[in-house]
Design a protein around this motif. Structure first.
Motif, PDB file in Angstrom:
ATOM      1  N   TYR A 396       0.691  -1.057  -0.057  1.00 41.78           N
ATOM      2  CA  TYR A 396      -0.052  -0.042   0.158  1.00 41.78           C
ATOM      3  C   TYR A 396       0.855   1.423  -0.063  1.00 41.78           C
ATOM      4  CZ  TYR A 396      -3.606  -3.308   1.329  1.00 41.78           C
ATOM      5  OH  TYR A 396      -4.558  -4.365   1.257  1.00 41.78           O
ATOM      6  N   PRO A 397       0.322   2.288  -0.731  1.00 37.91           N
ATOM      7  CA  PRO A 397       1.142   3.486  -0.722  1.00 37.91           C
ATOM      8  C   PRO A 397       1.017   4.297   0.866  1.00 37.91           C
ATOM      9  CG  PRO A 397      -0.837   3.952  -1.879  1.00 37.91           C
ATOM     10  CD  PRO A 397      -0.729   2.438  -1.359  1.00 37.91           C
ATOM     11  N   LEU A 398       1.772   3.661   1.679  1.00 37.34           N
ATOM     12  CA  LEU A 398       1.498   4.499   3.062  1.00 37.34           C
ATOM     13  C   LEU A 398       2.460   3.956   3.847  1.00 37.34           C
ATOM     14  CD1 LEU A 398       0.113   2.045   5.018  1.00 37.34           C
ATOM     15  CD2 LEU A 398      -2.022   2.675   3.883  1.00 37.34           C
ATOM     16  N   THR A 399       2.821   4.619   4.935  1.00 39.30           N
ATOM     17  CA  THR A 399       3.772   4.024   5.984  1.00 39.30           C
ATOM     18  C   THR A 399       2.856   4.084   7.198  1.00 39.30           C
ATOM     19  OG1 THR A 399       4.743   6.293   6.306  1.00 39.30           O
ATOM     20  CG2 THR A 399       5.938   4.877   4.860  1.00 39.30           C
ATOM     21  N   TRP A 400       3.326   3.085   8.015  1.00 39.61           N
ATOM     22  CA  TRP A 400       2.439   2.821   9.296  1.00 39.61           C
ATOM     23  C   TRP A 400       3.714   2.487  10.433  1.00 39.61           C
ATOM     24  CZ3 TRP A 400      -1.599   3.280  12.107  1.00 39.61           C
ATOM     25  CH2 TRP A 400      -1.969   2.431  13.121  1.00 39.61           C
ATOM     26  N   ARG A 401       3.867   3.464  11.430  1.00 40.90           N
ATOM     27  CA  ARG A 401       4.907   3.169  12.355  1.00 40.90           C
ATOM     28  C   ARG A 401       4.625   4.037  13.806  1.00 40.90           C
ATOM     29  NH1 ARG A 401       7.179   6.855   8.661  1.00 40.90           N
ATOM     30  NH2 ARG A 401       7.768   8.848   9.681  1.00 40.90           N
TER      31      ARG A 401
END
Length: 401
Positions: A396-401
């Protein structure tokens, strides 16, 4: 209708960011809430927050000001006319950046009578900070939605900016270098202009409607550390980047609950309803607008994903044939192509679209009339999002941190 909702220019001095923040938090109960979503707006973000049973606190809020003197196709004149007001609002609200957004392509009927003023919060402020301190559960998650979208804008004062155009059917460069398509559009609108001559932007800043201003991050880091919350950052490049992720997350969640997840409800712009999505056991796919880029995004999602039995589509109507609007016949053909049983446009007068101004009042009853009812689920847990991302093989075109 827009002019009736807008406030007179001489009342702009009464605008206070903390009053708007208080209105936002008043929409939610006392808690304790397990999570909160704060930052950039998008329909995908709203559905994510609803699944988590998390309040959504927007960084950006909208105020309409009555302005019947500025011509839609004279952006320099509109900027000059509203600049003193933008500076006044900024002076009275040191915690806000003030954006006057002027878009004659998509907002033409509205900006003939009003001006769009978007207020972007640079600090948490007293109201939001108190909400985080008092209404979250111990160890709650604070999800910052960071949309990196930028747009060229012009500074008209300290923390006051003018933005010409916005995301829609025209690319940014076409607003500033008008061509044949804009000339035809202006002729169709009986405008005395055949091209736009906007002020030259002096910088690329967070986009007025969708972009996240990073000045808010230090406050969030301090508050989450002080109260022992977990700060999570969900970063995207475009507001619609969350749509596919949220749709797939919902489908994965429904399968784990033993639901078939065979109905897709496609929503556009501000016409979304998380309550009915959950009651229907439907998968939500949010489109930013009703333009060619949104059509292409939906077509890619339907082409690459697992098929649906039923697809229901609602379309926002902006009141004119803006450049890039996709005719209703193409939308109908698309959903009929991919729905195994039924593809239906709901809540839209297809004879009037995109001049169907009543659609804003019609879409929620249309959702309520769809068959199938499911009990409201228990909230999705933060660990479920982590597990979904671990299990999926899709990027997916996202970052999750």
């Amino acid at each position: 209708m827009g002019a009736a909702q807008a406030i007179p220019l001489d009342r702009a001095r009464q605008i206070r960011g903390e009053d708007l923040a208080q209105w936002v938090v008043d929409q939610y109960g006392p808690g304790p809430h397990p999570a909160v979503v704060i930052g950039s707006a998008s329909g995908g973000a709203v559905h994510l927050a609803a699944a988590l049973r998390a309040p959504f606190l927007p960084q950006t809020t909208l105020v309409g000001l009555r302005d019947a003197t500025s011509h839609p196709d004279d952006p320099a004149g509109a900027m000059q006319a509203l600049a003193p007001t933008a500076r006044l609002i900024a002076r009275n609200n040191p915690e806000l950046a003030v954006y006057h957004m002027h878009d004659p392509a998509q907002d033409r009927p509205m900006i003939e009578a009003m001006a769009y003023i978007r207020l972007k919060r640079l600090t948490l402020g007293r109201v939001y900070e108190r909400f985080l301190a008092e209404r979250l559960a111990p160890g709650a998650s604070v999800i910052v939605l960071d949309c990196a979208r930028r747009w060229g804008s012009t500074e008209v004062g300290e923390r006051a900016y003018f933005q010409f155009g916005c995301l829609g059917g025209l690319p940014e460069e076409e607003y500033f270098d008008s061509g044949d398509r804009v000339a035809r559009y202006l002729a169709e609108q009986d405008s005395p202009w055949r091209r736009w001559e906007p002020p030259t932007p002096d910088a690329r800043r967070p986009e007025a409607e969708w972009g996240f201003h990073p000045a808010l991050l230090p406050d969030l880091e301090q508050v989450t550390e002080r109260y022992g919350y977990c700060l999570r950052r969900l970063a995207v490049s475009e507001p619609q980047d969350l749509s596919r992720f949220t749709a797939d997350l919902y489908r994965w969640w429904y399968y784990r609950r033993g639901l078939p997840a065979t109905r897709l409800v496609v929503e556009s712009y501000v016409q979304w309803d998380p309550h009915w999505i959950l009651r229907l056991g439907a998968v939500p796919f949010w489109m930013r607008f009703n333009m060619e880029p949104d059509y292409e995004e939906l077509a890619r999602y339907l082409d690459e994903g697992e098929p649906y039995d039923k697809i229901n589509l609602n379309l926002f109507s902006q009141g004119l044939w803006s450049p890039g609007v996709v005719p209703v016949e193409r939308w109908q053909e698309l959903i009929e192509k991919y729905a195994r049983e039924e593809g239906e446009i709901v809540g839209v007068d297809i004879r009037a679209y995109p001049l169907d101004v009543g659609s804003s009042l019609r879409y929620q009853p249309a959702y309520a009339a769809l068959p199938s009812r499911q009990p409201m689920p228990a909230p999705l847990a933060m660990r479920d999002i982590d597990r979904f991302l671990d299990e999926t093989d899709r990027a997916y075109p996202l970052t999750w941190r």
